[in-house]
Design an enzyme around this catalytic site. Sequence first.
Site: not given
Length: 231
Positions: A27-28, A44-45, A74, A96, A170
């Site tokens: 998530g972001n 990212s990540g 991303s 998600h 998604h």
Amino acid sequence: MLEELKEEVLRANLELPKRELVKYTWGNVSAFDQATGYFVIKPSGVSYDELKASDMVVVDLENHIIEGNLNPSSDTPTHAILYKTFPEIGGIVHTHSTWATAWAESGVDVMPMGTTHADTFYGSVPCTRYLTQKEIDDGYEYETGNIIVETFKNRGIKPMDIPAILLHGHGPFAWGKDAQSAVYNAVVLEEICKMGIFARQINNYAQELPQRILDKHYSRKHGNDAYYGQK
């Protein structure tokens, strides 16, 4: 640069695991600065346990890094498309989360079944179509933003009336006037998705909320004569 906004975006990102909307790094959150035309987004990540305000990345609307030592999320091109197209949006969340992602995987709109939905979303939360192979090849995250815009424009929906969407297969995106309100809307979306699944299990023929009740509950929080809460 944008140190206060970095702190705001950090707090909003840390809210996601607290509200059980993310696992690992799934998530972001980002937030837009009107004065500069830049936005701040999670790298990212990077684990939420390790995340610091100094890790946040400042990006322009053409996806160029303005400041930051880490790669931005991303999903940055998707955020950029939404900020460019809908200037009323000030913060964006992607997760998600389990219940909303279940709806996204089913490819079904989240219809308003009750007043919990109507307090935040003025109608069904839409689910997009799948991306085509050409769209994936042309730029997956960029075209993800475009398909969100397409869905809202084709359906005549105002993005602040229904501040969320499901990407078919998604997961959810949600937004708001700032990062914190975007997180709030993501939390509400997760709850109404959960409630909707249970409602249909209890009664396969459960009806959509009548328009008159949808109107009342949305307008008492968001209308010109809103009276919910304190002045």
